[in-house]
Design a protein around this motif. Structure first.
Motif, short mmCIF file in Angstrom:
data_model
loop_
_atom_site.label_atom_id
_atom_site.label_comp_id
_atom_site.label_asym_id
_atom_site.label_seq_id
_atom_site.Cartn_x
_atom_site.Cartn_y
_atom_site.Cartn_z
N SER A 6 49.32 43.15 -63.97
CA SER A 6 48.21 43.31 -64.90
C SER A 6 47.18 44.26 -64.31
N GLY A 7 46.27 44.69 -65.15
CA GLY A 7 45.17 45.52 -64.67
C GLY A 7 45.21 46.97 -65.10
N GLY A 8 46.29 47.37 -65.75
CA GLY A 8 46.37 48.75 -66.22
C GLY A 8 45.32 49.04 -67.27
N GLY A 9 45.20 50.30 -67.61
CA GLY A 9 44.21 50.65 -68.62
C GLY A 9 44.16 52.14 -68.87
N PHE A 10 43.07 52.52 -69.48
CA PHE A 10 42.84 53.90 -69.89
C PHE A 10 41.59 54.35 -69.16
N VAL A 11 41.73 55.22 -68.15
CA VAL A 11 40.60 55.57 -67.30
C VAL A 11 40.48 57.08 -67.16
N GLN A 12 39.35 57.48 -66.68
CA GLN A 12 39.07 58.89 -66.49
C GLN A 12 39.47 59.32 -65.07
N ALA A 13 39.86 60.56 -64.92
CA ALA A 13 40.19 61.09 -63.60
C ALA A 13 39.03 60.86 -62.64
N GLY A 14 39.36 60.40 -61.44
CA GLY A 14 38.34 60.11 -60.45
C GLY A 14 37.96 58.64 -60.39
N ASP A 15 38.32 57.89 -61.42
CA ASP A 15 38.00 56.47 -61.46
C ASP A 15 38.92 55.69 -60.52
N SER A 16 38.56 54.43 -60.35
CA SER A 16 39.36 53.49 -59.56
C SER A 16 39.84 52.36 -60.45
N LEU A 17 40.93 51.74 -60.04
CA LEU A 17 41.48 50.63 -60.79
C LEU A 17 42.25 49.75 -59.82
N ARG A 18 42.29 48.46 -60.10
CA ARG A 18 43.05 47.56 -59.26
C ARG A 18 44.08 46.81 -60.10
N LEU A 19 45.30 46.88 -59.68
CA LEU A 19 46.39 46.15 -60.34
C LEU A 19 46.66 44.85 -59.58
N SER A 20 47.07 43.85 -60.32
CA SER A 20 47.43 42.57 -59.73
C SER A 20 48.85 42.20 -60.12
N CYS A 21 49.48 41.42 -59.28
CA CYS A 21 50.83 40.93 -59.55
C CYS A 21 50.92 39.50 -59.07
N ALA A 22 51.43 38.63 -59.93
CA ALA A 22 51.59 37.23 -59.56
C ALA A 22 52.75 36.66 -60.35
N PRO A 23 53.33 35.59 -59.90
CA PRO A 23 54.38 34.94 -60.67
C PRO A 23 53.83 34.41 -62.00
N SER A 24 54.65 34.46 -63.02
CA SER A 24 54.23 33.93 -64.31
C SER A 24 54.03 32.42 -64.24
N LYS A 25 54.83 31.74 -63.43
CA LYS A 25 54.68 30.30 -63.24
C LYS A 25 53.97 30.04 -61.92
N HIS A 26 52.93 29.24 -61.95
CA HIS A 26 52.16 29.00 -60.74
C HIS A 26 52.96 28.23 -59.70
N THR A 27 54.06 27.62 -60.13
CA THR A 27 54.89 26.87 -59.19
C THR A 27 55.83 27.75 -58.40
N ASP A 28 56.00 29.01 -58.83
CA ASP A 28 56.83 29.95 -58.08
C ASP A 28 55.99 30.60 -57.00
N LEU A 81 48.03 42.87 -54.68
CA LEU A 81 47.10 43.79 -55.33
C LEU A 81 47.44 45.24 -54.98
N LEU A 82 47.09 46.13 -55.88
CA LEU A 82 47.19 47.56 -55.61
C LEU A 82 45.87 48.19 -56.03
N GLN A 83 45.09 48.58 -55.06
CA GLN A 83 43.84 49.27 -55.31
C GLN A 83 44.10 50.76 -55.38
N MET A 84 43.71 51.38 -56.49
CA MET A 84 43.97 52.80 -56.69
C MET A 84 42.64 53.52 -56.87
#
Length: 129
Positions: A6-28, A81-84
């Motif tokens: 999650s975390g994608g979007g529509f941003v302007q050049a030069g901006d920053s964005l952070r993506l996250s990744c987690a299991p869909s089930k909290h038990t995994d 996380l992926l900080q861009m």
């Protein structure tokens, strides 16, 4: 395990964005696994972005990502996380997180698509100039 990026979007050049990744089930748990980020632009092959080993002590980057992107993980939160930073229009793509095939892996094979056995659905990033 099913992964959710999650975390994608529509941003302007030069901006920053952070993506996250987690299991869909909290038990995994993704804690015992190295995790990778890949991206795929329309009409192009899936491309390695970054990876982090299972303990979070070592990271790996594609050449284009070395100076702008940072991969990290919080094993207590079961999240990667992926900080861009300094985003460019060329970064426009669907971004995928993936779980390495091998548990507690400490080798050097993090760059290939085939090293990962579980993939999440991509999150879209569009960078406009």
């Amino acid at each position: 395990v099913q992964l959710q990026a999650s975390g994608g979007g529509f941003v302007q050049a030069g901006d920053s964005l952070r993506l996250s990744c987690a299991p869909s089930k909290h038990t995994d748990s993704i804690t015992p696994y190295a995790m990778g980020w890949f991206r795929q632009a329309p009409g192009k092959e899936r491309e390695f972005v970054a990876a982090i080993n299972w303990s979070g002590t070592t990271t790996y980057y594609g050449e284009f990502a070395k100076s702008r992107f940072t991969v990290s993980r919080d094993n207590a939160k079961n999240t990667v996380l992926l900080q861009m930073n300094s985003l460019e229009p060329e970064d426009t793509a669907a971004y995928f997180c993936a779980q390495h095939r091998r548990v507690y892996y400490n080798g050097g094979d993090y760059y290939a698509v085939g090293s990962y056995g579980t993939w999440g659905k991509g999150t879209e990033l569009t960078v406009f100039s």
